[in-house]
Enzyme design. Structure first.
Site, short mmCIF file in Angstrom:
data_model
loop_
_atom_site.label_atom_id
_atom_site.label_comp_id
_atom_site.label_asym_id
_atom_site.label_seq_id
_atom_site.Cartn_x
_atom_site.Cartn_y
_atom_site.Cartn_z
N ALA A 126 0.81 -1.22 0.00
CA ALA A 126 0.00 0.00 0.00
C ALA A 126 0.85 1.27 0.00
O ALA A 126 0.45 2.28 -0.57
CB ALA A 126 -0.95 -0.01 1.19
N GLU A 186 3.45 1.82 -1.62
CA GLU A 186 3.93 2.08 -2.98
C GLU A 186 2.83 2.59 -3.92
O GLU A 186 3.11 3.05 -5.02
CB GLU A 186 4.56 0.82 -3.57
CG GLU A 186 5.89 0.44 -2.94
CD GLU A 186 5.76 -0.24 -1.57
OE1 GLU A 186 6.69 -0.09 -0.77
OE2 GLU A 186 4.72 -0.89 -1.30
N CYS A 216 -5.23 -3.35 0.64
CA CYS A 216 -5.82 -3.77 1.90
C CYS A 216 -4.76 -3.70 2.99
O CYS A 216 -3.71 -4.33 2.88
CB CYS A 216 -6.36 -5.19 1.76
SG CYS A 216 -7.03 -5.85 3.28
N GLY A 255 -0.55 -5.81 15.58
CA GLY A 255 -0.28 -5.49 16.98
C GLY A 255 0.61 -4.29 17.20
O GLY A 255 0.95 -3.98 18.35
N THR A 256 1.00 -3.59 16.13
CA THR A 256 1.90 -2.44 16.26
C THR A 256 1.27 -1.20 15.61
O THR A 256 0.21 -1.28 14.99
CB THR A 256 3.26 -2.72 15.58
OG1 THR A 256 3.05 -2.81 14.16
CG2 THR A 256 3.89 -4.01 16.10
N HIS A 265 2.27 0.18 13.02
CA HIS A 265 2.55 0.13 11.58
C HIS A 265 1.29 0.43 10.75
O HIS A 265 1.36 1.12 9.72
CB HIS A 265 3.11 -1.25 11.23
CG HIS A 265 3.55 -1.41 9.82
ND1 HIS A 265 4.67 -0.79 9.31
CD2 HIS A 265 3.01 -2.11 8.80
CE1 HIS A 265 4.81 -1.11 8.05
NE2 HIS A 265 3.81 -1.92 7.70
N ARG A 322 -15.64 -6.71 2.93
CA ARG A 322 -15.60 -5.54 2.05
C ARG A 322 -15.03 -5.84 0.67
O ARG A 322 -14.91 -4.95 -0.16
CB ARG A 322 -14.81 -4.42 2.73
CG ARG A 322 -15.58 -3.81 3.88
CD ARG A 322 -14.69 -3.13 4.90
NE ARG A 322 -15.48 -2.54 5.97
CZ ARG A 322 -16.07 -3.21 6.96
NH1 ARG A 322 -15.96 -4.53 7.01
NH2 ARG A 322 -16.77 -2.60 7.89
#
Length: 156
Positions: free
Chosen positions: A57, A59, A81, A86-87, A89, A128
């Site tokens: 994503a 890029e 997507c 857990g971070t 990021h 989605r």
């Protein structure tokens, strides 16, 4: 009162779809939805659609910018997507992607649809991408088509 509103068919339009390969099992469904919409509702021929695949994503904005600068396309559909982990990021990737794509649209003055899912989990992404919550690739393609016609109506 004059009202300018876009319509969907844009048979002469040239469209680029730029899609992230990361989470391809989701993104492939988004591409299918976008392609079907561009062809059926937009009445766009295969030869007027270009598909570009990028690693992730982050890029998407760079590829979209290069496509926009080429002046070969009337609109760009960006698909991908990003699923929360857990971070932190997730926030960086989704935020920079959204900001970058919006910047491309504003600078190039062509429609760049944000069809990047930003979900809490894989289930939301699947919903989605063509199941319970529709297909966001379809929505991004429709938005691109309509905005191409709005921009044409607004003139230079």
């Amino acid at each position: 009162m004059k009202v300018i509103e876009g319509v969907i068919p844009a048979p002469q339009a040239k469209i680029a779809i730029v899609v992230s390969r990361f989470n391809s099992f989701i993104n492939d469904r988004l591409v299918e939805g976008a392609l079907d919409t561009l062809k059926r509702q937009g009445q766009i021929a295969d030869e007027n659609i270009t598909l570009v695949k990028v690693p992730g994503a982050v890029e998407l904005p760079l590829a979209a910018k290069r496509l926009a600068k080429s002046k070969q396309f009337d609109g760009i559909v960006a698909l991908g997507c990003v699923i929360r982990g857990g971070t932190a990021h997730f926030e960086y990737v989704s935020g920079e992607c959204a900001k970058g794509l919006a910047q491309v649209a504003l600078e190039a003055e062509i429609p760049v649809a944000f069809g990047v899912l930003t979900t809490e989990n894989i289930e939301q992404a699947i919903e989605r991408a063509g199941t319970k919550a529709g297909n966001k690739g379809v929505e991004a393609a429709l938005s691109t088509l309509e905005m191409i016609n709005v921009m044409n109506a607004l003139g230079a």
